[in-house]
Design a protein around this motif. Structure first.
Motif, PDB file in Angstrom:
ATOM      1  N   ASP A  20       0.845  -1.200   0.000  1.00 49.68           N
ATOM      2  CA  ASP A  20       0.000   0.000   0.000  1.00 49.68           C
ATOM      3  C   ASP A  20       0.878   1.248   0.000  1.00 49.68           C
ATOM      4  OD1 ASP A  20      -1.663   2.190   0.827  1.00 49.68           O
ATOM      5  OD2 ASP A  20      -3.140   0.738   1.511  1.00 49.68           O
ATOM      6  N   PHE A  21       0.641   2.142  -0.968  1.00 50.50           N
ATOM      7  CA  PHE A  21       1.487   3.325  -1.107  1.00 50.50           C
ATOM      8  C   PHE A  21       0.678   4.615  -1.186  1.00 50.50           C
ATOM      9  CE2 PHE A  21       3.852  -0.308  -2.513  1.00 50.50           C
ATOM     10  CZ  PHE A  21       5.106  -0.122  -1.933  1.00 50.50           C
ATOM     11  N   ASP A  22      -0.527   4.598  -0.654  1.00 49.68           N
ATOM     12  CA  ASP A  22      -1.368   5.790  -0.727  1.00 49.68           C
ATOM     13  C   ASP A  22      -0.707   7.008  -0.088  1.00 49.68           C
ATOM     14  OD1 ASP A  22      -3.188   4.181  -1.937  1.00 49.68           O
ATOM     15  OD2 ASP A  22      -4.809   4.515  -0.505  1.00 49.68           O
ATOM     16  N   GLU A  23       0.127   6.791   0.934  1.00 50.34           N
ATOM     17  CA  GLU A  23       0.740   7.906   1.659  1.00 50.34           C
ATOM     18  C   GLU A  23       2.200   8.135   1.280  1.00 50.34           C
ATOM     19  OE1 GLU A  23      -1.425   9.493   3.166  1.00 50.34           O
ATOM     20  OE2 GLU A  23      -2.970   8.020   3.640  1.00 50.34           O
ATOM     21  N   THR A  24       2.723   7.437   0.294  1.00 49.48           N
ATOM     22  CA  THR A  24       4.159   7.471   0.009  1.00 49.48           C
ATOM     23  C   THR A  24       4.686   8.877  -0.301  1.00 49.48           C
ATOM     24  OG1 THR A  24       5.919   6.431  -1.296  1.00 49.48           O
ATOM     25  CG2 THR A  24       3.883   6.960  -2.457  1.00 49.48           C
ATOM     26  N   ALA A  58      -6.479   9.105  -5.489  1.00 54.88           N
ATOM     27  CA  ALA A  58      -5.246   9.396  -4.749  1.00 54.88           C
ATOM     28  C   ALA A  58      -5.355  10.798  -4.162  1.00 54.88           C
ATOM     29  CB  ALA A  58      -4.031   9.295  -5.664  1.00 54.88           C
ATOM     30  N   SER A  65      -0.904  13.078   0.308  1.00 51.75           N
ATOM     31  CA  SER A  65      -0.365  12.218   1.354  1.00 51.75           C
ATOM     32  C   SER A  65      -0.535  12.849   2.734  1.00 51.75           C
ATOM     33  CB  SER A  65       1.120  11.945   1.116  1.00 51.75           C
ATOM     34  OG  SER A  65       1.713  11.324   2.239  1.00 51.75           O
ATOM     35  N   GLN A  98      -1.400  13.408  -7.830  1.00 57.77           N
ATOM     36  CA  GLN A  98      -1.223  12.523  -6.676  1.00 57.77           C
ATOM     37  C   GLN A  98      -1.206  11.050  -7.088  1.00 57.77           C
ATOM     38  OE1 GLN A  98      -0.460  13.709  -3.612  1.00 57.77           O
ATOM     39  NE2 GLN A  98      -0.484  15.703  -4.638  1.00 57.77           N
ATOM     40  N   VAL A 125       1.783   8.296  -6.102  1.00 55.26           N
ATOM     41  CA  VAL A 125       1.618   6.941  -5.586  1.00 55.26           C
ATOM     42  C   VAL A 125       2.368   5.931  -6.461  1.00 55.26           C
ATOM     43  CG1 VAL A 125      -0.056   5.095  -5.141  1.00 55.26           C
ATOM     44  CG2 VAL A 125      -0.590   7.451  -4.467  1.00 55.26           C
ATOM     45  N   GLN A 129       5.579   3.650  -5.437  1.00 54.34           N
ATOM     46  CA  GLN A 129       5.448   2.199  -5.472  1.00 54.34           C
ATOM     47  C   GLN A 129       6.528   1.572  -6.336  1.00 54.34           C
ATOM     48  OE1 GLN A 129       1.477   0.793  -6.006  1.00 54.34           O
ATOM     49  NE2 GLN A 129       2.083  -1.258  -6.621  1.00 54.34           N
ATOM     50  N   TRP A 180      -1.482   5.940 -13.822  1.00 57.15           N
ATOM     51  CA  TRP A 180      -2.218   7.021 -13.177  1.00 57.15           C
ATOM     52  C   TRP A 180      -2.884   7.908 -14.216  1.00 57.15           C
ATOM     53  CZ3 TRP A 180       2.975   7.205 -14.128  1.00 57.15           C
ATOM     54  CH2 TRP A 180       3.438   8.303 -14.842  1.00 57.15           C
ATOM     55  N   TYR A 224      -4.972   6.412  -9.321  1.00 56.49           N
ATOM     56  CA  TYR A 224      -4.009   5.435  -9.819  1.00 56.49           C
ATOM     57  C   TYR A 224      -4.769   4.155 -10.128  1.00 56.49           C
ATOM     58  CZ  TYR A 224      -3.755   3.400  -5.058  1.00 56.49           C
ATOM     59  OH  TYR A 224      -4.037   2.813  -3.842  1.00 56.49           O
TER      60      TYR A 224
END
Length: 467
Positions: A121-125, A324, A327, A341, A345, A349, A362, A376
């Motif tokens: 999970d990379f929603d906040e990356t 997205a 973050s 955004q 993500v 990732q 995306w 994304y």
């Protein structure tokens, strides 16, 4: 992150940078966690996120978070981001997952059809202090351990295992060439061997079953599970409020408008793919779509399942287009270098994972309300397998935590100054013990925040009843 300022320093200079950081942030200082005097009300933080989400789904998010302190933690990355910003930092950055709890480490498929173990999970990356990911993983292990009734000593052993693995693997990566680090990956068979060698018969059996099950959860399995025939045509099966086909969601005019917008999104999203993957995508046609509720923290974001067919009805492709948002880390690390955004993500990732979904991309789309939103897109259910944390024994969670720690070290080594981080951590367990203390203290804070949301629900401040 490793960039022009550090990438071309000598290994000795980079190691000196890491050791120097001990002077202003002793490794033992990472045990500290004291809420800031001006700490935001946790319910205010959650409500601020919810304000931009689908209103009728927000109660589902709160209901899921109130199931347990661990479920609350999974949805509270934004709360912890503010807390981590007040903790000691070495000033050494890496690309962060931003939500590195133990259930975001799982089995998934590589484009070469190998079953891998990686962060998911990379929603906040975003780039940020490498310590933040380590601490979020450690706290999740304590919270999950409490949920399972582990004693404090058992929880400490689990956390020590994860942080020691992170430290030792970071040291190993520090001695490797760049390309060797880049090509390092953890395949499912590697995971099985680690659990087989360190576990017992029950653990080996469970692991073997999990690997076998993950390999069955491919696009054909999802196709059979999530679709059905309607007058001879394949359609997504309703399961409200979790899955609502677009035909059940909107009046005819708005439905037609949304379908056209999503067709445009899929066509334009293909431009973010490499040319060979774009050629593959172009062979499929859009057939149906539905809104889907996903996860815990993501509930209420706009997420669509998109059913596409290729040669015939036995040639399906299921995509997930997920909104997205900005973050949760950005308020403390600064904004993303990416204006879109969704691209943030995807880029994070691709940088952190050893291998990513072949159709990961995306795009930006306009909703029927006229607002532009970033998305994304990836395949849905492609050999996914998730750990059953609530059934893990202390021994099983300790072994699993070590694999998570090693995986996080590899992800950070691809973008951060692994030599400086390794030099800072050293060979002793000072940092390991400090993070274990932090994790217990933060688990206490998480329980307080969980109770605060419960009080807000009982007082009617937040709703937990979905429409």
């Amino acid at each position: 992150m490793t960039g022009s300022r550090t990438a071309h320093l000598t290994p000795q200079e980079r190691a000196a940078r890491g050791r120097a950081a001990r002077g202003f942030v002793p490794r033992s200082a990472h045990a500290e966690f004291t809420p800031q005097p001006d700490r935001a009300d946790p319910v205010d933080v959650l409500e601020a996120q919810s304000a931009a989400r689908v209103p009728e789904l927000v109660p589902v998010r709160y209901a899921r978070m109130l199931e347990s302190p661990f479920r609350f933690y999974r949805g509270a990355a934004s709360i912890m981001a503010g807390d981590l910003a007040g903790t000691p930092s070495t000033g050494i950055e890496a690309q962060l997952c931003g939500d590195a709890h133990l259930l975001n480490f799982r089995l998934l498929a590589s484009p070469e059809r190998h079953l891998m173990f990686d962060i998911n999970d990379f929603d906040e990356t975003l780039p940020g202090p490498w310590e933040w990911d380590v601490k979020r993983l450690a706290a999740s292990l304590v919270i999950a351990g409490r949920n399972n009734g582990f004693a404090e000593a058992e929880r400490a052993t689990v956390v020590h295992g994860a942080v020691r693995a992170y430290r030792e693997w970071t040291a190993r990566f520090a001695g490797m060439r760049h390309l060797d680090v880049w090509y390092t990956k953890i395949e499912a068979d590697d995971l099985y061997r680690a659990l087989r060698d360190g576990g017992n018969r029950v653990l080996r059996t469970r692991t073997a079953r999990a690997l076998a099950k993950a390999r069955t959860r491919d696009h054909l399995h999802a196709f059979e599970k999530l679709t059905h025939l309607v007058k001879g045509e394949r359609r997504i099966t309703p399961d409200p409020p979790l899955i609502v086909p677009v035909g059940d969601l909107l009046p005819d005019v708005e439905r037609d408008q949304l379908e056209e917008q999503m067709r445009d999104l899929i066509e334009r999203y293909g431009e973010s793919l490499p040319s060979d993957r774009r050629a593959l995508l172009d062979q499929f046609r859009l057939v149906d779509m539905a809104r889907k509720v996903v996860g815990v923290g993501s509930v209420g974001t706009r997420c669509w399942i998109i059913l596409m067919l290729g040669r015939d009805e036995q040639d399906p492709l299921l995509l997930q287009a997920k909104e997205a948002e900005t973050s949760a880390l950005s308020a403390y690390t600064g904004p993303s270098a990416y204006e879109n955004q969704g691209e943030r993500v995807v880029s994070g990732q691709r940088l952190m994972q050893a291998t990513s979904d072949a159709l990961l991309g995306w795009e930006r789309a306009e909703g029927i309300d006229g607002r532009q939103r970033d998305f994304y897109v990836r395949q849905l259910h492609d050999w996914k397998g998730i750990a059953a944390a609530d059934t893990m024994s202390p021994r099983g969670m300790r072994i699993f935590s070590q694999v998570c720690g090693a995986t996080l070290a590899r992800a950070h080594a691809r973008s951060g100054d692994r030599i400086a981080i390794a030099a800072y951590l050293g060979r002793g367990d000072i940092f390991d013990r400090a993070v274990a203390k932090f994790a217990e203290a933060y688990a206490d804070q998480n329980e307080d925040d969980f109770r605060a949301l419960g009080r807000a629900a009982r007082a009617g401040r937040v709703r937990t009843d979905a429409l």
